[in-house]
Enzyme design. Sequence first.
Site, mmCIF file in Angstrom:
data_model
loop_
_atom_site.group_PDB
_atom_site.id
_atom_site.type_symbol
_atom_site.label_atom_id
_atom_site.label_comp_id
_atom_site.label_asym_id
_atom_site.label_seq_id
_atom_site.Cartn_x
_atom_site.Cartn_y
_atom_site.Cartn_z
ATOM 1 N N CYS A 52 0.864 -1.180 0.000
ATOM 2 C CA CYS A 52 0.000 0.000 0.000
ATOM 3 C C CYS A 52 0.902 1.232 0.000
ATOM 4 C CB CYS A 52 -0.881 -0.013 1.240
ATOM 5 S SG CYS A 52 -1.774 1.526 1.480
ATOM 6 N N CYS A 106 -3.166 7.577 -1.742
ATOM 7 C CA CYS A 106 -4.481 7.664 -2.401
ATOM 8 C C CYS A 106 -5.554 8.180 -1.446
ATOM 9 C CB CYS A 106 -4.927 6.306 -2.897
ATOM 10 S SG CYS A 106 -3.595 5.231 -3.381
ATOM 11 N N THR A 119 -3.551 3.729 7.666
ATOM 12 C CA THR A 119 -2.376 3.456 6.838
ATOM 13 C C THR A 119 -1.858 4.792 6.332
ATOM 14 O OG1 THR A 119 -3.708 1.645 5.993
ATOM 15 C CG2 THR A 119 -1.526 1.898 5.047
ATOM 16 N N GLU A 166 -0.023 0.503 9.760
ATOM 17 C CA GLU A 166 -1.233 1.183 10.206
ATOM 18 C C GLU A 166 -1.017 1.719 11.616
ATOM 19 O OE1 GLU A 166 -1.284 -1.833 8.656
ATOM 20 O OE2 GLU A 166 -1.935 -0.849 6.819
ATOM 21 N N HIS A 185 -12.562 5.721 -2.915
ATOM 22 C CA HIS A 185 -11.567 4.753 -2.436
ATOM 23 C C HIS A 185 -11.910 3.342 -2.918
ATOM 24 C CE1 HIS A 185 -7.802 4.560 -0.454
ATOM 25 N NE2 HIS A 185 -8.162 3.581 0.345
ATOM 26 N N TYR A 230 -9.264 0.795 -5.269
ATOM 27 C CA TYR A 230 -8.881 -0.611 -5.092
ATOM 28 C C TYR A 230 -8.892 -1.374 -6.415
ATOM 29 C CZ TYR A 230 -8.743 -0.500 0.016
ATOM 30 O OH TYR A 230 -8.399 -0.252 1.318
ATOM 31 N N CYS A 272 -4.921 -0.272 -7.207
ATOM 32 C CA CYS A 272 -3.772 -0.671 -6.376
ATOM 33 C C CYS A 272 -3.723 -2.174 -6.156
ATOM 34 C CB CYS A 272 -3.800 0.072 -5.043
ATOM 35 S SG CYS A 272 -4.968 -0.546 -3.824
ATOM 36 N N GLU A 289 -6.968 -5.783 4.126
ATOM 37 C CA GLU A 289 -7.383 -4.467 3.639
ATOM 38 C C GLU A 289 -8.342 -4.608 2.456
ATOM 39 O OE1 GLU A 289 -4.517 -1.684 1.931
ATOM 40 O OE2 GLU A 289 -5.277 -0.198 3.328
HETATM 41 FE FE1 SF4 Z 1 -3.322 1.856 -0.081
HETATM 42 FE FE2 SF4 Z 1 -4.697 1.004 -2.173
HETATM 43 FE FE3 SF4 Z 1 -5.835 2.667 -0.410
HETATM 44 FE FE4 SF4 Z 1 -3.898 3.478 -2.099
HETATM 45 S S1 SF4 Z 1 -5.971 2.766 -2.651
HETATM 46 S S2 SF4 Z 1 -4.078 3.961 0.055
HETATM 47 S S3 SF4 Z 1 -2.594 1.712 -2.172
HETATM 48 S S4 SF4 Z 1 -5.167 0.582 -0.057
HETATM 49 FE FE FE Z 2 -6.881 1.414 1.820
#
Ligand code: SF4
Ligand code: FE
Length: 483
Positions: A100, A104, A191, A257, A292, A296, A299, A447
Site C-alpha cells: 500500500c 491515495c 495506513t 497502520e 476509495h 482498489y 492498487c 485491507e
Molecule cells: Fe493503499 Fe490502495 Fe488505499 Fe492506495 S488505494 S491507500 S494503495 S489501499
Molecule cells: Fe486502503
Amino acid sequence: MSLMTGEQYIESIRAMKMNVYMFGKKVECPVDDPILRPSLNSVRMTYDLAQLPEYEDLMTAVSPYTGKRVNRFTHIHQSAADLVKKVKMQRLLGQKTAACFQRCVGMDAFNAVFSTTYETDKKYGTNYHENFKKFMMYVQDNDLTVDGAMTDPKGDRSKAPHQQADPDLFLHVVERRADGIVVRGAKAHQTGVLNSHEVIVMPTQSMKPEDKDYAVSFAVPMDTPGITMIIGRQSCDTRKLENTEMDVGNSEFGGVEALTIFDNVFVPNDRIFLNGEAEFAGMMVERFAGYHRQSYGGCKVGVGDVLIGAAAVAADYNGAAKASHVKDKLIEMTHLNETLYACGIACSAEGHPTESGNYIIDLLLANVCKQNVTRFPYEIVRLAEDIAGGLMVTAPSEADFRSPELGPVIDKYLRGVDSVSTENRLRILRLIENLALGTAAVGYRTESMHGAGSPQAQRIMIARQGNLEHKKALAKALAHIKE
Ligand code: SF4
Ligand code: FE
C-alpha cells in the site's frame, strides 16, 4: 516548488516531530526505524515516479487552480479521463511496490471534500469550500502527502455517536472558540498517517442532528500537539529487525497502520470543512468511500500482478510450469485480477461532474468493484499458495541458509530445477509468503476485505444504487403486464 523528489520527501518527513509509539516505546526517528522505513519507501515511490518523463502523463496533471504541474495524488479530477488515469497510476504503483503506497487516501479525501464543501456552502452560506481550496492549493504547491482519516473506533455498533458510554469513541468537537474548534477522539487503521505531512479528518458515517458535534471535517499538520500514533502489529514484522532481507520477502516496501489519537487538538477556523452540518456527513462519507472503492480497482490489481508473476516464477523454478493445471490456475488468477481492473476502469469511464465541477465515479460500479475486491484477492492468494507449494511456509531461515555447515545441505535438498539456484527459489517463495501471510498480507488481504468499507457497506450502496424498480418495469413491459 511544485514537485518534490523522493529524497526531498523523506527529508521533509524527517523534519516533522511526530508523536509515534511502537512496542511500548516512543519511536524517536520513525524515518530510520527498520520496521517503519519500508512503508515510507512506498510513499516515496509516488514522488520518484512523478520525476520520470515516461510517467509524466499518469503521475502528474496541471492544476487548474495553481496553473502548475502537480502530482496527481494532489489533483482535483477534471474529467472522466482523469479518473481513468488515477486507476492506471495506482496499478503502476502497486506493481512497483507490492504494498500500500498510502497516498491515495488523501487524494480521495481531497475530491470528496471539494464537492461536499461546495454543496454545504450552497445550503448554509458557510465558507468551507474556500477554506478547502486554500488548503488544497497549499498542498499542491508544496507537493505534500495527506492522510485521509475516516474510521472511528465506533464502540457499541448498536448505538449512535452521542449514545456511546464514552463520547470519545467517535471523534467530536469538544469546544467552539472564536478562532477555531477543539476536537477529541481517535481514528483507527490509519495506513499512511505516519508518512503524511497533513491529515484530513472526516466523519465516519452519516449523522443525525443529535450527532452534530460529530459531523466535523478539518485538516491539520501531523505534528500538531495532541496527535499521537500507536503503530499496529503485523504478522512477521520483527523479521525486519533480523538483518535477513531474504526472509522479509519484500524488504524495500511495505505499509503500516496506526491508531491515531486526537487529544484536544486545536483546529483554526480556516482549516475547518464541516462543523455541525450533520446532513452533509453522509455525502462526504459516501463520496470518499466511492473514490476509495474505485482506487482498489487499481492498487490491488498492481499487487495482484506481482503475485501472479511470483506464482509463475515459482512454477518455473519448481519445474511445474508446463503442467496444464498450473497454466490454468495462472489463467484464473489473471482473469480475476483483470476483472477487478475492469471494474476500476468502468466506474471511472462512467464518471460525471459534481455541482462543484470536479468529477466523481459511477457509485454503483465503484461499489461493485470493491465488493469483488473483498473476494478475488483471497482466491488469487489461494491459487498462488497452491502453485508455490508448502515450502513457502516451511523453508529454513536465511541464517541457516548462510551458515557454513547447514547452507550446503539446504542448497542441495531444496533445489528445484537444476538450472536455478536454491537461493532464487527461496527468494520467490518468501515474496509469496509476504503477500499471502506476512506484513504485506495486511494490505493485500485484510485491507481488501475491510479497507474502504467492509463488504456489507458496499451491499447497502449496491441496494441503493441498483434501481430495482427500473428492472421490474422492464420485465413487466415485456410480459405485457398492466397493473
Ligand atoms: Fe493503499 Fe490502495 Fe488505499 Fe492506495 S488505494 S491507500 S494503495 S489501499
Ligand atoms: Fe486502503
